[in-house]
Design an enzyme around this catalytic site. Structure first.
Site, PDB file in Angstrom:
ATOM      1  N   GLU A  73     -17.576 -15.778  13.544  1.00 40.69           N
ATOM      2  CA  GLU A  73     -18.514 -14.696  13.835  1.00 40.69           C
ATOM      3  C   GLU A  73     -18.295 -13.450  12.977  1.00 40.69           C
ATOM      4  O   GLU A  73     -19.249 -12.802  12.548  1.00 40.69           O
ATOM      5  CB  GLU A  73     -18.408 -14.287  15.319  1.00 40.69           C
ATOM      6  N   HIS A 104     -21.730 -15.103  11.569  1.00 35.87           N
ATOM      7  CA  HIS A 104     -22.632 -14.598  12.607  1.00 35.87           C
ATOM      8  C   HIS A 104     -24.091 -14.690  12.149  1.00 35.87           C
ATOM      9  O   HIS A 104     -24.458 -14.135  11.115  1.00 35.87           O
ATOM     10  CB  HIS A 104     -22.278 -13.144  12.909  1.00 35.87           C
ATOM     11  N   SER A 108     -26.931 -12.231  19.482  1.00 30.81           N
ATOM     12  CA  SER A 108     -26.215 -11.008  19.147  1.00 30.81           C
ATOM     13  C   SER A 108     -26.555  -9.912  20.160  1.00 30.81           C
ATOM     14  O   SER A 108     -26.343 -10.087  21.356  1.00 30.81           O
ATOM     15  CB  SER A 108     -26.533 -10.601  17.704  1.00 30.81           C
TER      16      SER A 108
END
Length: 523
Positions: free
Chosen positions: A336, A435, A210
């Site tokens: 995601e 995610h 991330s």
């Protein structure tokens, strides 16, 4: 990411400070839990199969006059420093309060039991995610990765939010990026000290997820990070995602300085350095996170391009071949953006879906709607999550594949898509392969609010395979090896490797995520 979502998926509680321990230095070399680093002896926690050293200072506390300056070397100490307490978090939003301390530039080292000087194991340096406003090393237990992969794992804290990325000419002429400078200081610490733990300072993999992956992109593009690492892993983050430039970052800094009451001070820098850290954590809080369609470049805290630390946009540097030409492993999860859409707009209607597209894409919204008609999805939230996850203005697949395309002309690239899904819904929205769902396959996570289900037996086997891939890549720059499916090197337009319990095989990720369509739209 919204602060609320970050709180759910990344917030970590603060624990106590590191203490000194009195064992004699003379006996330390014979103790597997004691290592001498360049600033003194440290004693870690010895387990059956690994040793964990936590809260080792790699830089001086960035407080008082050191606030908003490049990190300084840490002080030396005498005796043996106890390295068993959790590394303190850098200041960040907690659950209704500010948590952490400015004295936070510490790192954790996890080594397989038996590693010693001369072993020369590969080193993985991990940069945590959290939107550059949350997160810390203490959430990531590295024992499985270190022992099963036979690698040494180093995880540094770095400054966050305004304390890490305020880009004000009143402070200095560098353009900020203090958090990136912290990461580089940690990489230099690794160069000086990896061999003391049995690691190879000439075989260092910089990895992140991330925001951590975008930090890796910034380090790939930063001339100051050259020769500090030898391979790179990007999980759910792309170099092709545009960062704010210096002009915009300085506008945000001016607004923050005004909001904090320092704009009219005779000594602006002195005024800012005199403020409590808690006030700074709240500066411009929520800006760039007001809506789920916001882009990375809409957010004030994070790496800034056009500065001395980061002269070029990482995506441009990768495409031009001016970024570090090291082997690259890159990928993300299939869904995601589902958790973010579920957090922001779980009750989205069809009209709301069309309005969100208009907000994000303006006069091109009709084209997006034609490509992603709401009728093609089980609900408007799933339609919007698919659009945003493919587009990737914040996080998504197509920018990662564009990064892989550009890098493959200059260096070996291995691309993947993690498709293992969870049946657990959030606010009524199925999360799928959301995610961060890949994280527990590599790390033993310690989160106050843990959204990750326990792994099944089949998922534990997938975890073991992924650790084998990641460790092999760290060792040789190639994830392949005996006992697992072949992972072909990536070429533009080719398939990527799908990672799931149903099979590890090529998958046409670019086609599945409409990347040809997105290539023709503004980013």
């Amino acid at each position: 990411m919204s602060i609320r979502i970050l709180s759910l998926f990344a917030a970590i509680a603060l624990a106590g400070a590191t203490l000194l321990a009195p064992p004699s230095v003379a006996s330390a070399p014979h103790d597997p839990g004691v290592v001498r680093v360049d600033t003194g002896w440290v004693r870690g926690q010895v387990a059956e199969d690994h040793v964990a050293f936590t809260s080792i200072p790699y830089a001086a506390p960035p407080v008082d006059e050191r606030r908003w300056r490049a990190p300084s070397p840490p002080d030396r100490w005498s005796g043996v420093r106890k390295a068993t307490s959790p590394s303190p978090l850098c200041p960040q939003p907690g659950d209704g309060e500010v948590i952490g301390t400015e004295d936070c530039l510490y790192l954790d080292v996890t080594v397989p039991r038996g590693s010693r000087p001369g072993t020369r194991l590969p080193v993985v340096v991990w940069l945590y995610g959290g939107g550059f406003t949350n997160g810390g090393t203490r959430a990531y237990g590295a024992a499985r990765l270190a022992t099963e992969g036979q690698v040494i794992v180093v995880a540094p804290n770095y400054r966050l939010g305004a304390l890490g990325f305020l880009s004000s000419p009143a402070l200095d002429s560098t353009g900020g990026n203090y958090g990136l400078s912290d990461q580089q200081a940690a990489l230099r610490w690794v160069q000086r000290n990896a061999s003391r733990f049995g690691g190879d300072p000439h075989n260092v993999t910089l990895a992140g997820q991330s925001a951590g992956a975008r930090a890796v992109c910034a380090q790939l593009a930063s001339p100051r990070a050259r020769q500090l690492f030898d391979r790179a892993i990007l999980q759910s983050g792309a170099c092709d995602t545009e960062l704010p430039g210096r002009t915009q970052a300085e506008r945000w800094a001016a607004q923050a300085t005004s909001d904090l009451g320092c704009a009219s001070a005779a000594d602006v820098a002195g005024c800012l350095r005199g403020l409590p850290a808690a006030e700074l954590v709240g500066a411009l809080r929520g800006v760039g996170f007001e809506k789920v369609t916001a882009r990375v470049k809409d957010r004030p805290w994070g790496p800034v391009a056009g500065t001395s630390v980061l002269p070029r946009q990482p995506g441009d540097a990768v495409l031009e071949g001016t970024a570090a030409s090291v082997p690259l492993l890159i990928g993300g999860t299939r869904d995601e953006m589902r958790s973010f859409v579920a957090g922001y707009t779980p009750d989205l209607t069809e009209d709301g879906y069309e309005a969100a597209l208009t907000d994000a894409f303006g006069d091109r919204a009709d084209e997006v709607l034609a490509e992603y008609p709401v009728s093609g999805y089980a609900s408007p939230p799933l339609a919007l999550a698919t659009v945003l996850g493919d587009w990737g203005g914040s996080i998504g697949t197509c920018p990662a594949l564009r990064t892989a395309d550009g890098a493959s002309a200059h260096q070996p690239v291995y691309a993947y898509e993690f498709t293992e899904a969870t049946d657990t819904p959030y606010n009524g929205v199925p999360l799928g392969s959301f995610h961060g769902l890949d994280l527990p396959y590599l790390w033993d996570l310690s989160l106050d609010q843990n959204p990750y289900p326990d792994l099944t037996r089949e998922q534990e086997q997938l975890s073991a395979t992924m650790i084998d891939y990641w460790a092999a890549f760290a060792r040789t720059g190639d994830p392949n090896g005996p006992g697992r499916p072949h992972w072909p090197e990536y070429a533009p337009g080719s398939t990527v490797v799908e990672l799931s319990t149903t099979g590890i095989a090529p998958t046409p990720s670019a086609g599945d995520h409409h990347c040809d369509f997105w290539a023709g739209l503004p980013r």
